[in-house]
Scaffold this active site. Structure first.
Site, PDB file in Angstrom:
ATOM      1  N   GLU A   7      50.117  97.583 -17.943  1.00 21.12           N
ATOM      2  CA  GLU A   7      50.364  97.371 -19.362  1.00 21.12           C
ATOM      3  C   GLU A   7      50.993  98.630 -19.974  1.00 21.12           C
ATOM      4  OE1 GLU A   7      50.119  94.420 -20.188  1.00 21.12           O
ATOM      5  OE2 GLU A   7      48.129  93.531 -20.037  1.00 21.12           O
ATOM      6  N   ASP A  24      49.197  91.632  -7.751  1.00 20.54           N
ATOM      7  CA  ASP A  24      47.985  91.791  -8.563  1.00 20.54           C
ATOM      8  C   ASP A  24      47.029  90.614  -8.428  1.00 20.54           C
ATOM      9  OD1 ASP A  24      49.666  90.021  -9.864  1.00 20.54           O
ATOM     10  OD2 ASP A  24      50.037  91.310 -11.583  1.00 20.54           O
ATOM     11  N   HIS A  35      55.283  94.636 -19.465  1.00 16.05           N
ATOM     12  CA  HIS A  35      54.481  95.034 -18.300  1.00 16.05           C
ATOM     13  C   HIS A  35      55.129  94.583 -16.995  1.00 16.05           C
ATOM     14  CE1 HIS A  35      51.669  91.210 -18.300  1.00 16.05           C
ATOM     15  NE2 HIS A  35      52.787  90.979 -17.673  1.00 16.05           N
ATOM     16  N   ASN A  68      55.389  92.050 -23.247  1.00 14.91           N
ATOM     17  CA  ASN A  68      55.160  93.431 -23.702  1.00 14.91           C
ATOM     18  C   ASN A  68      55.771  94.453 -22.751  1.00 14.91           C
ATOM     19  OD1 ASN A  68      53.469  93.343 -21.496  1.00 14.91           O
ATOM     20  ND2 ASN A  68      51.583  93.812 -22.600  1.00 14.91           N
TER      21      ASN A  68
END
Ligand code: PGA
Length: 247
Positions: free
Chosen positions: A148, A73, A143, A141
């Site tokens: 996400e 990414d 991800h 979280n």
């Protein structure tokens, strides 16, 4: 449409973050030593000790002549030369020190048109023959990459909005006064699942809940890392702190 089988990722709990890095570097270097390896890399704090070990291995003779690397990414809207770009991160931490020429590694371009760039990136991965092993961290979280919670398991490389939690976690990486970008380009979960094997590294107590949810709950886009349960060959290396909520 047939649904892929659900399986438990192989989990190895190791004594410390150093032990996780030792094992991950051993797995990656073995792959690098095989002909024409294509490796997917991750950024963030967790892989840093892995890259330190790979740098040392390159110094002692690990050859990267035929290695091809892709990065998961990149922040959208920042230049590859920006201090906090993932282009710069991997160039500095790994690619330059191991002597990997620029034409053997790729990071999505955060300044390019996102639709064209993400399609081009997918194409580049395909032309390289696909990824042999994809290194992943996990967000607090849950991800993976910048996928996400809510990301579809069939998602491809694309422009995504970052959650507030992710932007907060990445704040220390940005020079004072710079705001964390609101968007990023990320390989999709479907793209990640096409890697022939997946190596996830998880260290520290801040990841314990995310890891426990992956291991104990069914796969769901609410927990992006749980997509590993749809992959036939995934291994998770965790230190004791990250595994604290697993019995
Ligand atoms: P970290 O990031 O290694 O810096 O915790 C992991 C991630 O957000 O995927």
């Amino acid at each position: 449409m047939t649904h892929p089988a659900i399986r438990q990722p192989k989990l190895e709990i190791l004594s410390s973050p150093e032990a996780v890095a030792d094992k991950a570097a051993a797995i990656l270097s073995q792959k690098i030593a095989s002909p024409d390896a294509v490796i997917g890399l991750a950024t963030g704090q967790t892989p840093l000790p892995i890259y330190a070990r790979l740098r040392a291995m390159a110094q002692s003779g690990l050859k990267v002549d035929h290695l091809r690397c892709f990065t998961l990414d990149e922040y959208y809207g920042i230049s590859p030369a920006h201090d906090a770009s993932y282009h710069r991160f991997l160039k500095t931490e790994l690619f330059d020190p191991i002597g990997l020429p620029q034409d053997q590694w790729s990071v999505p371009d955060g300044l390019a048109d996102p639709v064209t760039e993400t399609a081009r990136y997918e194409d580049e991965i395909r032309k390289a023959g696909g990824i042999d092993i994809q290194l992943l961290g996990i967000g607090r979280n849950g991800h993976i990459g910048f996928n996400e919670p809510g990301s579809d398991f069939t998602s491809r490389t694309r422009l995504v909005a970052l959650s507030e939690d992710t932007r907060l976690a990445n704040l220390p990486l940005f020079p004072q006064g710079d705001h964390v970008p609101t968007h990023a380009l990320t390989m999709g979960i479907g793209t990640i699942l096409e890697a022939r094997s997946i190596l996830m590294v998880v260290t520290g107590e801040s990841k314990a809940r995310a890891l426990a949810e992956v291991m104990t709950l069914p796969p769901s886009p609410d927990r992006p890392a749980s997509a590993l349960k749809l992959h036939p060959d995934s291994i998770i290396l965790a230190d004791r702190a990250a595994a604290a909520l697993l019995s």
